[in-house]
Motif scaffolding. Structure first.
Motif, PDB file in Angstrom:
ATOM      1  N   ALA A   3     -35.674  -4.607 -22.867  1.00  0.00           N
ATOM      2  CA  ALA A   3     -36.382  -5.076 -24.058  1.00  0.00           C
ATOM      3  C   ALA A   3     -35.940  -6.461 -24.514  1.00  0.00           C
ATOM      4  N   TYR A   4     -34.708  -6.854 -24.233  1.00  0.00           N
ATOM      5  CA  TYR A   4     -34.171  -8.143 -24.691  1.00  0.00           C
ATOM      6  C   TYR A   4     -35.099  -9.299 -24.313  1.00  0.00           C
ATOM      7  N   ALA A   5     -35.382  -9.448 -23.028  1.00  0.00           N
ATOM      8  CA  ALA A   5     -36.223 -10.560 -22.565  1.00  0.00           C
ATOM      9  C   ALA A   5     -37.653 -10.430 -23.070  1.00  0.00           C
ATOM     10  N   THR A 135     -29.037  -6.689 -24.535  1.00  0.00           N
ATOM     11  CA  THR A 135     -28.910  -7.004 -23.118  1.00  0.00           C
ATOM     12  C   THR A 135     -28.507  -5.765 -22.330  1.00  0.00           C
ATOM     13  N   ASP A 136     -28.963  -5.681 -21.098  1.00  0.00           N
ATOM     14  CA  ASP A 136     -28.533  -4.592 -20.223  1.00  0.00           C
ATOM     15  C   ASP A 136     -27.484  -5.077 -19.226  1.00  0.00           C
ATOM     16  N   GLY A 159     -28.091  -9.757 -28.011  1.00  0.00           N
ATOM     17  CA  GLY A 159     -29.396  -9.181 -28.282  1.00  0.00           C
ATOM     18  C   GLY A 159     -30.350 -10.159 -28.933  1.00  0.00           C
ATOM     19  N   ALA A 160     -31.572  -9.680 -29.077  1.00  0.00           N
ATOM     20  CA  ALA A 160     -32.644 -10.457 -29.710  1.00  0.00           C
ATOM     21  C   ALA A 160     -33.175  -9.669 -30.891  1.00  0.00           C
ATOM     22  N   HIS A 161     -33.638 -10.401 -31.882  1.00  0.00           N
ATOM     23  CA  HIS A 161     -34.252  -9.784 -33.062  1.00  0.00           C
ATOM     24  C   HIS A 161     -35.435 -10.651 -33.476  1.00  0.00           C
TER      25      HIS A 161
END
Length: 166
Positions: A3-5, A135-136, A159-161
């Motif tokens: 999901a991050y990217a 991130t994974d 991570g991203a938000h």
């Protein structure tokens, strides 16, 4: 894909994909004394809505005022995805949507099938969604933790938000 990217590049698609991978989340009405409740979701992306099948006997439905502000939250550790969606919740037994979403699994909950007098639907009109993706990569995670421990002014970037508006 993690999901991050996806959240960074295409947040709406990330939300759609995230909800496809998770069959249930927690639904609650803002300001209610009731706890959030687990619910299976049925997205209608063209209308920016999510539908839920439920019973009229639930506390959620009994206390619901039409158009009440509500939140629906999902989490998927396997794919590093979390979302909290805000919108307005209304009881709306839409027969066309009921036919579209009905399944043997749904039928197991209602003895009278689609004509069960206790069956109703909730329509969740979307306002916005907060999305998080982690991130994974264990290497990236470890490197970010190391950097943060070496510099007290840094926090890990793992991570991203983003906020998605409908």
């Amino acid at each position: 894909m993690n999901a991050y990217a996806s959240i960074v590049a295409h947040p709406r698609e990330a939300l759609q994909d995230g909800l496809e991978k998770v069959r249930a989340g927690m639904l609650g009405v803002d300001g209610s004394s009731q706890h959030m409740q687990p619910m299976t979701h049925f997205p209608d992306w063209e209308a920016n809505r999510i539908w839920f099948l439920t019973s009229k006997d639930t506390d959620l439905v009994r206390e619901l005022k039409s158009g009440a502000p509500a939140k629906f939250c999902v989490t998927d550790q396997e794919h590093g995805f979390d979302a909290c969606i805000k919108g307005h919740l209304t009881e709306d037994l839409d027969r066309a949507k009921l036919d579209e979403y009905w399944s043997p699994v749904a039928g197991a909950w209602f003895q009278g099938g689609k004509d069960d007098p206790k069956l109703t639907m909730l329509r969740f009109d979307l306002v916005d969604a907060a999305l998080w993706g982690s991130t994974d990569s264990k290497v990236k995670f470890g490197f970010e933790i190391l950097k943060a421990n070496m510099d007290e002014d840094k926090t890990p970037d793992v991570g991203a938000h983003t906020i998605l508006r409908f």
